[in-house]
Design a protein around this motif. Sequence first.
Motif, PDB file in Angstrom:
ATOM      1  N   UNK A  10       0.896  -0.944  -0.155  1.00  0.00           N
ATOM      2  CA  UNK A  10       0.370  -0.001  -0.257  1.00  0.00           C
ATOM      3  C   UNK A  10       1.050   1.061   0.070  1.00  0.00           C
ATOM      4  N   UNK A  11       0.714   2.181  -0.692  1.00  0.00           N
ATOM      5  CA  UNK A  11       1.521   3.249  -0.202  1.00  0.00           C
ATOM      6  C   UNK A  11      -0.028   4.974  -0.454  1.00  0.00           C
ATOM      7  N   UNK A  12       0.551   5.152   0.335  1.00  0.00           N
ATOM      8  CA  UNK A  12      -0.287   6.733   0.354  1.00  0.00           C
ATOM      9  C   UNK A  12       0.717   7.962   0.366  1.00  0.00           C
ATOM     10  N   UNK A  13      -0.192   8.845  -1.139  1.00  0.00           N
ATOM     11  CA  UNK A  13       0.944  10.098  -0.850  1.00  0.00           C
ATOM     12  C   UNK A  13       0.078  11.010  -1.262  1.00  0.00           C
ATOM     13  N   UNK A  69       4.480  -0.569  -7.317  1.00  0.00           N
ATOM     14  CA  UNK A  69       5.676  -0.268  -8.152  1.00  0.00           C
ATOM     15  C   UNK A  69       5.349   0.436  -9.027  1.00  0.00           C
ATOM     16  N   UNK A  70       4.847  -0.490 -10.498  1.00  0.00           N
ATOM     17  CA  UNK A  70       5.336   0.564 -11.397  1.00  0.00           C
ATOM     18  C   UNK A  70       3.819   1.480 -11.702  1.00  0.00           C
ATOM     19  N   UNK A  71       3.132   1.716 -11.205  1.00  0.00           N
ATOM     20  CA  UNK A  71       2.002   2.246 -11.123  1.00  0.00           C
ATOM     21  C   UNK A  71       2.412   3.954 -10.647  1.00  0.00           C
ATOM     22  N   UNK A  72       3.441   3.652  -9.703  1.00  0.00           N
ATOM     23  CA  UNK A  72       3.621   4.789  -8.950  1.00  0.00           C
ATOM     24  C   UNK A  72       4.404   4.961  -9.541  1.00  0.00           C
ATOM     25  N   UNK A  73       5.827   4.583 -10.419  1.00  0.00           N
ATOM     26  CA  UNK A  73       6.531   5.026 -11.126  1.00  0.00           C
ATOM     27  C   UNK A  73       6.147   5.632 -11.894  1.00  0.00           C
ATOM     28  N   UNK A  74       4.893   5.810 -12.557  1.00  0.00           N
ATOM     29  CA  UNK A  74       4.641   6.190 -13.582  1.00  0.00           C
ATOM     30  C   UNK A  74       3.691   7.243 -13.215  1.00  0.00           C
TER      31      UNK A  74
END
Length: 152
Positions: A10-13, A69-74
Amino acid sequence: MTHTEEDLLRVVYFSYQTYDTDREMMAWEIDKILEKSQFNNGRFNVTGALIFNSGVFGQVLEGPIDAVEETFERIQMDERHDHITVLDTSRITERSFPRWSMGFIGSDSVCAELFGEIGSKTAFDISRLSGQQIFETLHALTLKNEISDRAA
Ligand SMILES: Cc1cc2nc3c(=O)[nH]c(=O)nc-3n(C[C@H](O)[C@H](O)[C@H](O)COP(=O)(O)O)c2cc1C
């Protein structure tokens, strides 16, 4: 090694809208973001929710580690926002937004209610929320069905 459904990230930003535009254009822009997000996330088994208020985005992404990770890099390369601040990255074993390839919260009444609860602490600013506050808020709103898959 293949990841099981238990190997989730999970990433929150939060981030800032980069350009000034009127409400109507912003709703149109967010609709484009949502349409693309829902399509891509559906393919990569990513789920989550996005909130936008007063020029600030907050987003929760969850799913298989590589896919998130790939999605967040985009997302980080997207010029529609900048000053991206990661508030939380956690390994999780269960999704909190299983039915949402990308849910959206942006209606004034929901934001007013949301900021009514924590507004005095945050001065109505998503960027002053913690990762836990953004996550819990978005999750609570999904449970109350105050989330949508469209901006406009
Ligand atoms: C605030 C914000 C949130 C976004 N969220 C997602 C998302 O959850 N998934 C996604 O695929 N793209 C998301 N995008 C769009 C990506 O930045 C990027 O434009 C898109 O993934 C490119 O996809 P494509 O290579 O298939 O054209 C988001 C963009 C912004 C500005």
